[in-house]
Structure formats: structure tokens, C-alpha cells
Design an enzyme around this catalytic site. Structure first.
Site, mmCIF file in Angstrom:
data_model
loop_
_atom_site.group_PDB
_atom_site.id
_atom_site.type_symbol
_atom_site.label_atom_id
_atom_site.label_comp_id
_atom_site.label_asym_id
_atom_site.label_seq_id
_atom_site.Cartn_x
_atom_site.Cartn_y
_atom_site.Cartn_z
ATOM 1 N N TYR A 64 0.826 -1.206 0.000
ATOM 2 C CA TYR A 64 0.000 0.000 0.000
ATOM 3 C C TYR A 64 0.862 1.259 0.000
ATOM 4 O O TYR A 64 1.667 1.478 0.903
ATOM 5 C CB TYR A 64 -0.949 0.008 1.200
ATOM 6 C CG TYR A 64 -1.977 -1.103 1.172
ATOM 7 C CD1 TYR A 64 -2.207 -1.864 0.025
ATOM 8 C CD2 TYR A 64 -2.735 -1.412 2.296
ATOM 9 C CE1 TYR A 64 -3.141 -2.881 0.000
ATOM 10 C CE2 TYR A 64 -3.679 -2.431 2.278
ATOM 11 C CZ TYR A 64 -3.868 -3.166 1.134
ATOM 12 O OH TYR A 64 -4.793 -4.177 1.113
ATOM 13 N N PRO A 220 -16.075 -3.933 -0.070
ATOM 14 C CA PRO A 220 -17.491 -4.253 0.154
ATOM 15 C C PRO A 220 -18.439 -3.296 -0.554
ATOM 16 O O PRO A 220 -19.633 -3.585 -0.664
ATOM 17 C CB PRO A 220 -17.629 -4.140 1.675
ATOM 18 C CG PRO A 220 -16.587 -3.140 2.064
ATOM 19 C CD PRO A 220 -15.429 -3.418 1.151
ATOM 20 N N LYS A 229 -22.572 7.308 -4.666
ATOM 21 C CA LYS A 229 -22.174 8.370 -5.599
ATOM 22 C C LYS A 229 -22.784 8.169 -6.976
ATOM 23 O O LYS A 229 -22.835 9.095 -7.775
ATOM 24 C CB LYS A 229 -20.648 8.399 -5.720
ATOM 25 C CG LYS A 229 -19.922 8.794 -4.456
ATOM 26 C CD LYS A 229 -18.416 8.755 -4.670
ATOM 27 C CE LYS A 229 -17.669 9.149 -3.409
ATOM 28 N NZ LYS A 229 -16.205 9.076 -3.582
#
Length: 373
Positions: A64, A220, A229
Site C-alpha cells: 500500500y 465491500p 455516488k
């Protein structure tokens, strides 16, 4: 909104929050960090808000933002204190910093030992609570992975082990090998799971339940498609998000008629409940069989607060049925069609047979004492 409930992860004694804080967006380094990563200040605010709400389960990986997420987490934890209260998860497998070195990536012992030591330095800690193989490399034997996990537990560098993004047969092989040789058992499977991605259910759900590995669900919200959105009632691409970026929904194959039908039903259910679409989508995943925790991410504290309220309500059976129906995959992969009616009814000699009667076992939950008055 306070997360004051914790549950055991898989067949273990590790207590974790049903919502886990994902840190994939902590930092701006790397190709994805540059697209949707968060600044140090926003990342710190999300970290603090999650812990203040009672959460204890934090997910990261050496991949990450090319290690920046781990570095920021290490800094935040050191400054805030309370390391032992946090259940810290990290993952290894990817080689994002040493191109040309085949042993600085993959699932093997050499890379696992190298990677865990590097993560410990970035995280400023002497142990990782849950350490996962990040993605199957297709060639490293499961026996080598399990043995190395066991060595790291015995060395005190990790407390528990698990797998992410592997085939079901590989997970079963690894867990069976661990059990047969009295090695550290695997307690976690980290897998993609959402209303638009349910293909894990035929294999991984019964595997996790039978072999004692709690599922932690990543993405999820379907890469953001279920976040609220994007509302069919207002036009398919209303709103700004990662899916309308250059690496977004069209390229990821998410903008399909089936997925838009799921989003439309989700919008309808959310309106009926007076809840955000994201909350309903998270609630559905968190209450699916074998799911131990759901990994949530956010780009703002306001967004995180909305996600943290996802378990403050119960999804009514009829509304769950509507979501189940619209999101069920069009076909069941072979041989799973053989394990349903009518085949199973014929297999049992046309007698009604079940494994155990209803109520055979009851969940154990130690909550606050009931208020009298």
C-alpha cells in the site's frame, strides 16, 4: 456511533471489530496513491476517528502506497500510544520496490522473512497481530508458506496468520497441512465480497466455516459503485469518484446492466430504510455467513462516520431478499448445481434430512448487563 462489540476471528481467541479500517489510501506514493491516496493529515484524522469510535482492527500491507501506509501507521500508533489495544494486520507478496530481484516478491520463505522484518521497521513495532499472504503466486508450495508462518509465530514476530486472494483448494491444502503437523492454524481469509461480487460463496463460505477461517471482506462497496455516488435515478454516472477516473469503472468492467440493476435496488432499499446506500451495502456484507469483519476505507472523516454507522440497524428479511435476488449470480459454477434440490433430495432417498435441528447451538455473546427500571 460506537463500535462496542467484538467477535472472534475464525477459530481463534482474537477479538476484532466487525468493521476494520483499511489503509490502502494512506499516503500519496505509488500509482494508486497518486490517483486516490490521502494526505498525512487526512490519514491521521481517519485513524484517530476509527479508534475513538471503539474500532480495534486495522488492515494494511507493504504494497500500500509502496510502504508509506505502514510508515504512517507506525508514526500514528507511536504518537497515540496503545499499541497492544490495536489488532494490526499486514500482508506480504508483492515486489514494488526492488525490480529485477525475484526473491523480493512472491510467497516463499525468503521473501516472507524479508518482508515481515521490513514491515516491523516501518510499523515501529516488534510484532504484527495478523500476517497474511497477500496474493497467491501460483508456484510456492502451501507447505512452505505454512511452515514459515509457524516459524514467525514461534519467533514472536507475528501472533496469527492467514491468506488473501488464494484459490479455495490452496487454502484448504494449507489449513489441512497445518492441522496435520500441529503448526499454527490459519484464522483468516481476506477476499473481495460485495453485492456485485458474490462468486466466493459456493466455495469459500463453506470452506471458511468448516476449517475455521473467518472471512474479512475487501471492497465491500464494489470499488465505490455501491457507495451512493452513482444513482440510477439521477443518471448512471452522477457524482465524482474513482470509477469516473482514467482507471475507473469502464476499464474495470463494472458498468454492466446487471450491476446497475443491483445499484438501483440498493438505492430503493436505502430510501425505504432512510439509510445511506453505502450503509446498506456494508450491512449486507457484514451479516453474510462466514464473514468475520468488513474492511472499510474513506477519504474523509464524514465518509468514515457514515460507514461506521452501517451496523446500527437491522436489515429486514424482505429487503434482504430483494438485495439477494437482484445480486445472485446468473449461474452456479459446476459442480455446485449438483449440491442443491432436486439432486440432494434424490440423494437422500427423498427423505428430509438436515445436519442439526434449529437451535442446536446458540451464539455466545457477553454484553453489558440488562438495565432494570
Amino acid at each position: 456511533m460506537s463500535m462496542d462489540r467484538y467477535y472472534l476471528l475464525g477459530r481463534s481467541g482474537l477479538r476484532v471489530s466487525p468493521l476494520s479500517l483499511g489503509t490502502m489510501t494512506f499516503g500519496k506514493d505509488g500509482p494508486y496513491g497518486g490517483v486516490w491516496g490521502s494526505t498525512d493529515e487526512v490519514s491521521r484524522a481517519l485513524f484517530d476517528r476509527y479508534l475513538d469510535a471503539g474500532g480495534n482492527f486495522i488492515d494494511t500491507a507493504d504494497l500500500y502506497t509502496y510502504g508509506t501506509a505502514e510508515t504512517l501507521l507506525g508514526k500514528f500508533i507511536a504518537e497515540r500510544g496503545g499499541r497492544d489495544r490495536i489488532v494490526l494486520t499486514s500482508k506480504y507478496s508483492y515486489n514494488s520496490t526492488t525490480p529485477g530481484d525475484p526473491n523480493a516478491g512472491g510467497n516463499g520463505r525468503k521473501n516472507m522473512v524479508r518482508a515481515v522484518d521490513a514491515s516491523l521497521r516501518r510499523l515501529r513495532t516488534d510484532y504484527i497481530d495478523l500476517y497474511l499472504l497477500h496474493t497467491w503466486d501460483r508456484i510456492t508450495p502451501a507447505e512452505e508458506v505454512v511452515r514459515t508462518f509457524d516459524d514467525l509465530v514461534r519467533a514472536g514476530k507475528i501472533r496469527y496468520a492467514g491468506l488473501s486472494d488464494v484459490p479455495a483448494w490452496y487454502a484448504a491444502r494449507a489449513q489441512t497441512w497445518a492441522e496435520a503437523h500441529a503448526l499454527t492454524p490459519l484464522i483468516n481469509l481476506q477476499l473481495q465480497y460485495s453485492l456485485i461480487e458474490r462468486t466466493l460463496e459456493p466455495e469459500f463460505t463453506p470452506l471458511a466455516q468448516t476449517l475455521g477461517m473467518g472471512i474479512t471482506a475487501w471492497s465491500p462497496l464494489g470499488m465505490g459503485l455501491l457507495s451512493g455516488k452513482y444513482k440510477p435515478s439521477e443518471g448512471r454516472l452522477q457524482g465524482e469518484g474513482r470509477l469516473t477516473s482514467a482507471v475507473g469503472g469502464d476499464k474495470m468492467g463494472l458498468f454492466t446492466d446487471r450491476n446497475w440493476a443491483v445499484v438501483a435496488t440498493l438505492e430503493k432499499v436505502a430510501k425505504e430504510l432512510g439509510r445511506e446506500m453505502s450503509q446498506v451495502a456494508l450491512n449486507w456484507v457484514a451479516t453474510q455467513p462466514a464473514v468475520g469483519s468488513v474492511i472499510i476505507g474513506a477519504s474523509s472523516v464524514k465518509q468514515l462516520d457514515g460507514n461506521l454507522a452501517a451496523l446500527d440497524f437491522t436489515l429486514p428479511p424482505e429487503l434482504r431478499r430483494q438485495l439477494d435476488a437482484v445480486s445472485t449470480p446468473a449461474s452456479v459454477p459446476f459442480p455446485h448445481s449438483m449440491f442443491a434440490i432436486p439432486h440432494q433430495f434424490d440423494l437422500q432417498g427423498r427423505a428430509a434430512v438436515g445436519d442439526k435441528p434449529a437451535g442446536y447451538t446458540s451464539p455466545v455473546f457477553a454484553g453489558p448487563p440488562a438495565t432494570v427500571g
